[in-house]
Design an enzyme around this catalytic site. Structure first.
Site, PDB file in Angstrom:
ATOM      1  N   PHE A 145       0.871  -1.177   0.000  1.00  0.00           N
ATOM      2  CA  PHE A 145       0.000   0.000   0.000  1.00  0.00           C
ATOM      3  C   PHE A 145       0.908   1.227   0.000  1.00  0.00           C
ATOM      4  CE2 PHE A 145      -2.651   3.419   1.228  1.00  0.00           C
ATOM      5  CZ  PHE A 145      -3.915   3.098   0.767  1.00  0.00           C
ATOM      6  N   ASP A 231       9.321   2.773   1.933  1.00  0.00           N
ATOM      7  CA  ASP A 231       8.123   3.513   2.334  1.00  0.00           C
ATOM      8  C   ASP A 231       7.930   3.261   3.835  1.00  0.00           C
ATOM      9  OD1 ASP A 231       5.561   4.292   3.023  1.00  0.00           O
ATOM     10  OD2 ASP A 231       4.663   3.658   1.136  1.00  0.00           O
ATOM     11  N   LYS A 260       2.559  10.689   7.928  1.00  0.00           N
ATOM     12  CA  LYS A 260       1.713  10.345   9.074  1.00  0.00           C
ATOM     13  C   LYS A 260       2.207  10.896  10.425  1.00  0.00           C
ATOM     14  CE  LYS A 260      -0.488   6.331   6.959  1.00  0.00           C
ATOM     15  NZ  LYS A 260      -1.871   6.709   6.720  1.00  0.00           N
TER      16      LYS A 260
HETATM   17  C1  LIG Z   1       2.698   2.586   3.783  1.00  0.00           C
HETATM   18  C2  LIG Z   1       1.935   3.756   3.256  1.00  0.00           C
HETATM   19  N1  LIG Z   1       2.467   4.513   2.305  1.00  0.00           N
HETATM   20  C3  LIG Z   1       1.828   5.586   1.807  1.00  0.00           C
HETATM   21  C4  LIG Z   1       0.590   5.942   2.276  1.00  0.00           C
HETATM   22  C5  LIG Z   1      -0.121   7.145   1.721  1.00  0.00           C
HETATM   23  O1  LIG Z   1      -0.138   8.151   2.669  1.00  0.00           O
HETATM   24  P1  LIG Z   1      -1.200   9.351   2.567  1.00  0.00           P
HETATM   25  O2  LIG Z   1      -2.536   8.784   2.908  1.00  0.00           O
HETATM   26  O3  LIG Z   1      -0.698  10.350   3.559  1.00  0.00           O
HETATM   27  O4  LIG Z   1      -1.144   9.868   1.183  1.00  0.00           O
HETATM   28  C6  LIG Z   1      -0.017   5.177   3.274  1.00  0.00           C
HETATM   29  C7  LIG Z   1      -1.354   5.532   3.783  1.00  0.00           C
HETATM   30  O5  LIG Z   1      -1.966   4.861   4.541  1.00  0.00           O
HETATM   31  C8  LIG Z   1       0.667   4.058   3.778  1.00  0.00           C
HETATM   32  O6  LIG Z   1       0.140   3.291   4.732  1.00  0.00           O
END
Ligand SMILES: Cc1ncc(COP(=O)(O)O)c(C=O)c1O
Length: 453
Positions: A145, A231, A260
């Protein structure tokens, strides 16, 4: 002039003006509460109910809700009346936060690009990796994700998220998470700019990498000239005990994406950490000084919140706490859930855990479970989430790409009594799932209503 909506009518106005399906879903799950005050790991509803947060807004609230030091820093920043979003000066706070982040990350992380979300961080990493390597291809792990913008969506194999939004970016390829041989087969083509991977797949079901996998991935990426992009949007900021999950796995990535929890759950933020050479590949000349930029990226509130959040996480040793209490939480869950055949495994790192469920073997349970699964594969998990909330005042959620895993990710300030309350609650819900017909009748009723809306 239209009337200001009352609290009671917010939901219907929201449904009318923003997103009706979200309100319907919350209503169906009996989770449509109005929260008045949130503090630490606790949420207080308008009706005076206390709810324990075991989701943390998907790993946003590492420092706990509304931490007083972060709130005070933000108030101070507003009172100061300093420069915000001039887009015409060198923002001092961005310099300070970049310094802190690169020091904490260590390794090859020397520069930071600030943005306002995790997805924007992923988009940034795609562009910088392409500019640096002059290659177009992007590799990613199955069930990842990475966010819901088009570039990030192009790095996600589960069709649910992308359906109807295509076409996605071309030249993206998925490899199984944890399979170094499959990774090498792709890398050997030398057409990939970057390999994007979460060190622990969060929405993929709290999947930990096999031992040595990330280190091997790093070596392979270097051998074939591909950048390793971690990530760490959910795993970073001490969630797994260390500042970055990269540290616990001993890897030195080429880029790290944070978002986050970086700003204490109060201001949108994102940050991409990278070596100087990668950054220089984008900002190559005066003309290109702003060739990649974002209006809100270095805004004073986000930067100030980021600095205050780092202070809180470090002064309160919340990484250490996440490591110790997280392990204790999994020990307790293992012991409490051992008698239940539908519990397959408890796993995790630091304060990021998952409870994986499986289809029951007992015939009586199997029939109900199968009926249920046919209605929707997420139904079983959602009923657990609903019962935890309604009957025990615990906010939780299943993983977005693995519906049979309940994510357990409270703020890092969670205490032992709150952990015990969670363990008691999930044990009780499991007991009902295994012993009580009521669990399944109610669940089937809910599933039927779901089909009707
Ligand atoms: C691992 C990961 N990367 C990227 C994102 C995307 O982040 P955002 O919702 O701030 O765009 C998320 C969102 O839950 C995530 O869990």
């Amino acid at each position: 002039m239209s009337a200001v909506p009352t609290v009671q009518s917010f939901s219907s106005v929201y449904a009318e003006r923003v997103n009706p399906q979200w309100v319907r879903l919350l209503d169906l799950l009996q989770m449509n509460a109005t929260y008045e005050r949130c503090s630490g790991a606790e949420l207080f509803t308008a009706g005076g109910r206390r709810v324990l947060d075991f989701l943390s807004g998907y790993c946003v609230h590492n420092a706990g809700h509304n931490h007083p030091a972060i709130v005070a820093a933000l108030k101070d920043e507003l009172d100061r009346g300093g420069p915000a979003m001039l887009q015409s000066h060198v923002p001092e706070l961005a310099a300070q936060l970049a310094q802190r982040l690169t020091e904490r990350a260590g390794g090859r992380m020397e520069r930071v690009f600030f943005c306002s979300s995790g997805s924007e961080g992923v988009e940034t990493a795609i562009k910088f990796a392409r500019a640096h390597t002059r290659r177009a291809g992007l590799l990613y792990a199955e069930h990842a994700f990475h966010g819901l913008t088009c570039g990030a969506l192009s790095l996600m194999s589960d069709p649910f998220w992308g359906r109807g939004f295509g076409p996605m970016l071309p030249e993206t390829t998925a490899v199984p998470f944890g399979d170094a041989a499959a990774l090498e087969r792709q890398l050997a083509s030398k057409k990939f700019a970057a390999f994007f991977v979460e060190p622990i797949q969060s929405e993929g079901g709290i999947q930990l990498p096999p031992p040595g996998y990330l280190k091997t991935a790093q070596e392979l990426c270097r051998r074939y000239g591909t950048l390793l992009v971690l990530d760490e949007v959910q795993t970073g900021m001490y969630r797994t005990g260390d500042f970055l999950a990269a540290h616990r796995f001993g890897v030195e990535p080429d880029m790290v994406i944070l978002a986050k929890a970086l700003s204490g759950g109060l201001v949108p933020v994102g940050a991409v950490l990278m070596p100087r050479a990668v950054s220089d590949s984008v900002f190559t000349s005066l003309q290109r000084a702003l060739v990649h930029a974002s209006t809100f990226g270095e805004n004073a509130l986000a930067m100030r919140a980021g600095l205050a959040t780092l202070d809180v996480l470090e002064h309160e040793s919340l990484g250490q706490r996440a490591g110790l209490l997280g392990a204790e939480l999994r020990r307790r869950l293992d012991a409490a859930l051992a008698p239940y055949e539908m519990v397959k495994q408890v796993r995790g790192a630091g304060m990021l855990s998952g409870i994986e469920f499986q289809a029951p073997r007992r015939l009586s349970l199997r029939l109900a479970f199968a009926a249920f699964e046919r209605i929707h594969p997420a139904m079983f998990g959602q009923v657990l989430v609903m019962r935890l909330f309604r009957d025990h005042g615990i906010l939780s959620q299943i993983c977005g790409n693995h519906f049979m895993v309940l994510k357990v990710a409270p703020p890092l300030v969670v205490d032992e009594a709150q952990i015990q309350a969670f363990v008691r609650a999930i044990r009780q819900v499991m007991e009902e799932a295994h012993q009580s017909k009521g669990f399944w009748t109610e669940a089937i009723g809910m599933a039927t209503r779901l089909l009707q809306v």
